[in-house]
Design a protein around this motif. Sequence first.
Motif, PDB file in Angstrom:
ATOM      1  N   THR A   1       0.839  -1.187   0.000  1.00 18.21           N
ATOM      2  CA  THR A   1       0.000   0.000   0.000  1.00 18.21           C
ATOM      3  C   THR A   1       0.879   1.244   0.000  1.00 18.21           C
ATOM      4  O   THR A   1       2.079   1.168   0.285  1.00 18.21           O
ATOM      5  CB  THR A   1      -0.890   0.040   1.259  1.00 18.21           C
ATOM      6  OG1 THR A   1      -0.051   0.146   2.412  1.00 18.21           O
ATOM      7  CG2 THR A   1      -1.772  -1.206   1.358  1.00 18.21           C
ATOM      8  N   GLU A   2       0.274   2.380  -0.270  1.00 19.05           N
ATOM      9  CA  GLU A   2       1.019   3.640  -0.248  1.00 19.05           C
ATOM     10  C   GLU A   2       1.610   3.884   1.140  1.00 19.05           C
ATOM     11  O   GLU A   2       2.759   4.293   1.274  1.00 19.05           O
ATOM     12  CB  GLU A   2       0.105   4.796  -0.640  1.00 19.05           C
ATOM     13  CG  GLU A   2       0.794   6.140  -0.620  1.00 19.05           C
ATOM     14  CD  GLU A   2      -0.091   7.286  -1.070  1.00 19.05           C
ATOM     15  OE1 GLU A   2       0.266   8.444  -0.737  1.00 19.05           O
ATOM     16  OE2 GLU A   2      -1.113   7.055  -1.731  1.00 19.05           O
ATOM     17  N   GLN A   3       0.845   3.603   2.178  1.00 16.70           N
ATOM     18  CA  GLN A   3       1.319   3.810   3.549  1.00 16.70           C
ATOM     19  C   GLN A   3       2.527   2.926   3.850  1.00 16.70           C
ATOM     20  O   GLN A   3       3.513   3.378   4.429  1.00 16.70           O
ATOM     21  CB  GLN A   3       0.193   3.524   4.532  1.00 16.70           C
ATOM     22  CG  GLN A   3       0.582   3.771   5.965  1.00 16.70           C
ATOM     23  CD  GLN A   3      -0.570   3.492   6.927  1.00 16.70           C
ATOM     24  OE1 GLN A   3      -1.626   3.025   6.534  1.00 16.70           O
ATOM     25  NE2 GLN A   3      -0.343   3.785   8.191  1.00 16.70           N
ATOM     26  N   ALA A   4       2.477   1.661   3.424  1.00 13.42           N
ATOM     27  CA  ALA A   4       3.598   0.744   3.653  1.00 13.42           C
ATOM     28  C   ALA A   4       4.833   1.192   2.875  1.00 13.42           C
ATOM     29  O   ALA A   4       5.962   1.090   3.375  1.00 13.42           O
ATOM     30  CB  ALA A   4       3.210  -0.676   3.252  1.00 13.42           C
TER      31      ALA A   4
ATOM     32  N   LYS B   1      11.756  11.292   7.327  1.00  9.31           N
ATOM     33  CA  LYS B   1      10.318  10.974   7.301  1.00  9.31           C
ATOM     34  C   LYS B   1       9.561  12.011   6.475  1.00  9.31           C
ATOM     35  O   LYS B   1       8.610  11.684   5.780  1.00  9.31           O
ATOM     36  CB  LYS B   1       9.764  10.900   8.721  1.00  9.31           C
ATOM     37  CG  LYS B   1      10.265   9.706   9.477  1.00  9.31           C
ATOM     38  CD  LYS B   1       9.643   9.593  10.840  1.00  9.31           C
ATOM     39  CE  LYS B   1      10.373   8.495  11.577  1.00  9.31           C
ATOM     40  NZ  LYS B   1       9.589   7.590  12.280  1.00  9.31           N
TER      41      LYS B   1
ATOM     42  N   LYS C   1       7.376  11.258   3.190  1.00 12.41           N
ATOM     43  CA  LYS C   1       5.976  11.685   3.134  1.00 12.41           C
ATOM     44  C   LYS C   1       5.672  12.447   1.842  1.00 12.41           C
ATOM     45  O   LYS C   1       4.578  12.350   1.294  1.00 12.41           O
ATOM     46  CB  LYS C   1       5.672  12.561   4.349  1.00 12.41           C
ATOM     47  CG  LYS C   1       4.240  12.956   4.486  1.00 12.41           C
ATOM     48  CD  LYS C   1       4.019  13.760   5.756  1.00 12.41           C
ATOM     49  CE  LYS C   1       2.561  14.127   5.903  1.00 12.41           C
ATOM     50  NZ  LYS C   1       2.319  14.926   7.104  1.00 12.41           N
TER      51      LYS C   1
ATOM     52  N   ARG D   1       5.680   4.326   1.989  1.00  8.73           N
ATOM     53  CA  ARG D   1       6.259   5.513   2.629  1.00  8.73           C
ATOM     54  C   ARG D   1       6.992   5.150   3.925  1.00  8.73           C
ATOM     55  O   ARG D   1       8.032   5.719   4.228  1.00  8.73           O
ATOM     56  CB  ARG D   1       5.177   6.546   2.912  1.00  8.73           C
ATOM     57  CG  ARG D   1       4.621   7.176   1.648  1.00  8.73           C
ATOM     58  CD  ARG D   1       3.672   8.317   1.966  1.00  8.73           C
ATOM     59  NE  ARG D   1       2.970   8.768   0.782  1.00  8.73           N
ATOM     60  CZ  ARG D   1       3.498   9.523  -0.159  1.00  8.73           C
ATOM     61  NH1 ARG D   1       4.745   9.915  -0.083  1.00  8.73           N
ATOM     62  NH2 ARG D   1       2.774   9.901  -1.205  1.00  8.73           N
ATOM     63  N   ALA D   2       6.468   4.192   4.670  1.00  9.13           N
ATOM     64  CA  ALA D   2       7.074   3.799   5.945  1.00  9.13           C
ATOM     65  C   ALA D   2       8.360   2.995   5.759  1.00  9.13           C
ATOM     66  O   ALA D   2       9.131   2.845   6.696  1.00  9.13           O
ATOM     67  CB  ALA D   2       6.072   2.995   6.763  1.00  9.13           C
ATOM     68  N   SER D   3       8.607   2.495   4.563  1.00  7.75           N
ATOM     69  CA  SER D   3       9.739   1.589   4.334  1.00  7.75           C
ATOM     70  C   SER D   3      11.071   2.306   4.073  1.00  7.75           C
ATOM     71  O   SER D   3      12.114   1.666   4.114  1.00  7.75           O
ATOM     72  CB  SER D   3       9.437   0.666   3.148  1.00  7.75           C
ATOM     73  OG  SER D   3       9.442   1.379   1.928  1.00  7.75           O
TER      74      SER D   3
END
Length: 164
Positions: free
Chosen positions: A5-8, A18, A22, A10-12
């Motif tokens: 996902t987009e969230q995963a 950060k 983002k 960005r978090a990687s």
Amino acid sequence: MKPLTEQALRASFDNCSKGEAKRLAVPRDLAERPWEHLDFLGWRDPGAPDRSYLVTERDGRTVGIAMRHPASQRGFLHRSMCSLCLTTHPGGGVSLMTARKAGAAGREGNSVGVYMCTDLACSLYVRGRKVPESGLRIEESLTLEQQIARMTGNLSAFVDKLYA
């Protein structure tokens, strides 16, 4: 590769802040990507022609890498080979991708580079799902599984250098 996902995504990212993670441009077509044929997800930033991103797995976790490459293109007669998938491309089809190292070394300005397909489609070239602009890949005696293993090994060696 498992779908992300987009969230995963960005978090990687480990080699940028950060805030940078983002703001980076994430592909809008994540649901349509051929995940079953990808060993890593790579894309170019449409708003910044010198930036690319690569997401893969390392030690059981998802790792994102922000990379830069020169915007200049070589002449069509010049050919280069990707050091990951060993596909040859004319002109600007292969670029030197550089990435800041993760952690303190990256904050000090240390980086690592690798010559790779500018479109980051190595997985698709190896599997014959995408044809290079030249129309062919070098015929190899290795099986498809061996070629995939070589490519993922080459990618792992690059990623490991980011954390060394």
